[in-house]
Enzyme design. Sequence first.
Site, mmCIF file in Angstrom:
data_model
loop_
_atom_site.group_PDB
_atom_site.id
_atom_site.type_symbol
_atom_site.label_atom_id
_atom_site.label_comp_id
_atom_site.label_asym_id
_atom_site.label_seq_id
_atom_site.Cartn_x
_atom_site.Cartn_y
_atom_site.Cartn_z
ATOM 1 N N GLY A 9 0.724 -1.221 0.252
ATOM 2 C CA GLY A 9 -0.160 0.129 -0.085
ATOM 3 C C GLY A 9 0.950 1.186 -0.091
ATOM 4 O O GLY A 9 0.733 2.331 1.002
ATOM 5 N N GLY A 12 -0.249 5.244 -0.598
ATOM 6 C CA GLY A 12 -1.322 5.993 0.185
ATOM 7 C C GLY A 12 -0.518 7.192 0.887
ATOM 8 O O GLY A 12 0.646 7.457 0.512
ATOM 9 N N TYR A 142 -15.271 1.119 9.090
ATOM 10 C CA TYR A 142 -14.117 0.945 9.337
ATOM 11 C C TYR A 142 -13.556 1.021 10.582
ATOM 12 O O TYR A 142 -12.529 0.213 10.728
ATOM 13 C CB TYR A 142 -13.516 2.679 8.987
ATOM 14 C CG TYR A 142 -12.133 3.079 8.999
ATOM 15 C CD1 TYR A 142 -10.889 2.583 8.248
ATOM 16 C CD2 TYR A 142 -11.614 4.119 9.937
ATOM 17 C CE1 TYR A 142 -9.657 2.931 8.579
ATOM 18 C CE2 TYR A 142 -10.276 4.351 10.017
ATOM 19 C CZ TYR A 142 -9.226 3.830 9.283
ATOM 20 O OH TYR A 142 -8.049 4.227 9.521
ATOM 21 N N LYS A 146 -11.102 -2.051 12.012
ATOM 22 C CA LYS A 146 -9.962 -1.897 12.984
ATOM 23 C C LYS A 146 -10.016 -2.515 14.145
ATOM 24 O O LYS A 146 -8.915 -3.004 14.683
ATOM 25 C CB LYS A 146 -9.762 -0.252 13.156
ATOM 26 C CG LYS A 146 -9.299 0.455 12.233
ATOM 27 C CD LYS A 146 -7.975 -0.128 11.325
ATOM 28 C CE LYS A 146 -7.318 0.576 10.181
ATOM 29 N NZ LYS A 146 -6.515 0.153 9.338
HETATM 30 C C1 AKB Z 1 -9.695 8.508 8.725
HETATM 31 O O1 AKB Z 1 -10.086 9.643 9.064
HETATM 32 O O2 AKB Z 1 -10.429 7.822 8.480
HETATM 33 C C2 AKB Z 1 -8.484 8.081 9.267
HETATM 34 C C3 AKB Z 1 -8.193 7.848 10.649
HETATM 35 C C4 AKB Z 1 -8.256 8.665 11.856
HETATM 36 O O3 AKB Z 1 -7.809 6.555 10.961
HETATM 37 N N1 AKB Z 1 -7.455 9.385 9.150
#
Ligand code: AKB
Length: 316
Positions: A9, A12, A142, A146
């Site tokens: 990756g 990025g 997300y 995580k």
């Molecule tokens: C996001 O905003 O999704 C990232 C994070 C805080 O993990 N920068």
Amino acid sequence: MKESILVIGSNGQIGTELVTELRRQYGESNVIATDIKEAHPLLLGTGPFYQVDVLDTHAVADIVRKNNVKQIYLLAALLSATCEQKVKSAWRLNMDGLLGILDIAREEGVKLFWPSSIAVFGPTTPRVNTPQFTITEPNTVYGISKLAGERWCEYYHQKFGVDVRSLRYPGLIGWKSEPGGGTTDYAVHIFHEAIRSHKYVSFLSADTLLPMMYMPDALRATIGIMDVDAERVKIRSSYNVAAMSFTPREIAAEISKHIPDFSISYHPDSRQQIADSWPQSFDDSSARTDWGWKHEFDLVKMTDDMLLHLHQPIAG
Ligand code: AKB
């Protein structure tokens, strides 16, 4: 055969800068960059690059074996705002990507870095000085990916002895490369727009307080946790790491000290709800005690440095 480091990756926001820094420290030919897309212009001609999909574990394992890779930085992932738009593909990339690389790390005896995020926390978490160990009930795709990833990292460490190390990144701000698809991206865009047009429309409200970190600190934290002796890494899920917290109003005020006619307006969108579920500040005392984490940049120092560099053309 010499040992190599693999960055997955590499195109990025973190990848481009991390590859550059690792190549500076370890030698250009010892750091292999990979991405699903063609090499980033900043990395062209600076060292080995393979165009490969992280989900193609056979191809990744082949690169690992052929190059005697002993460390992997796994950065291929979709960020918070994009994950809400592409739920299933985000889950596949963020989760299957990690599981595939954890298996390679286990089979090939490779040390692994994987980034977690402030997104593991949710609306029920204490938002001020959020502890290392506390309620984690994320309500974003997300954040769920995580949190699950952190559990997998700890599991692979405990069950199979995989030397996996991780940081819960706050929003990251750098001048070399732009982020994409995150909720904290405004804190990078604001600099570019301040220089270009002297005005910025923030997609977060004026007083949205979030933890942030300048890229040089993020690179030091990332390489730092990978470089310390294994026994100092006591947390194998992921470490809180903090540097500063600020709101859109506060960063705009700081930029205005350099660009007096700069103005900001606020039009919060769907990212506001994500930001409102995240910590406002972070207790990172475990990282400071266990392996010596220490930040260098606050809002004032970062703003000076960002504007200094963005006024200059980027050196290839
Ligand atoms: C996001 O905003 O999704 C990232 C994070 C805080 O993990 N920068």
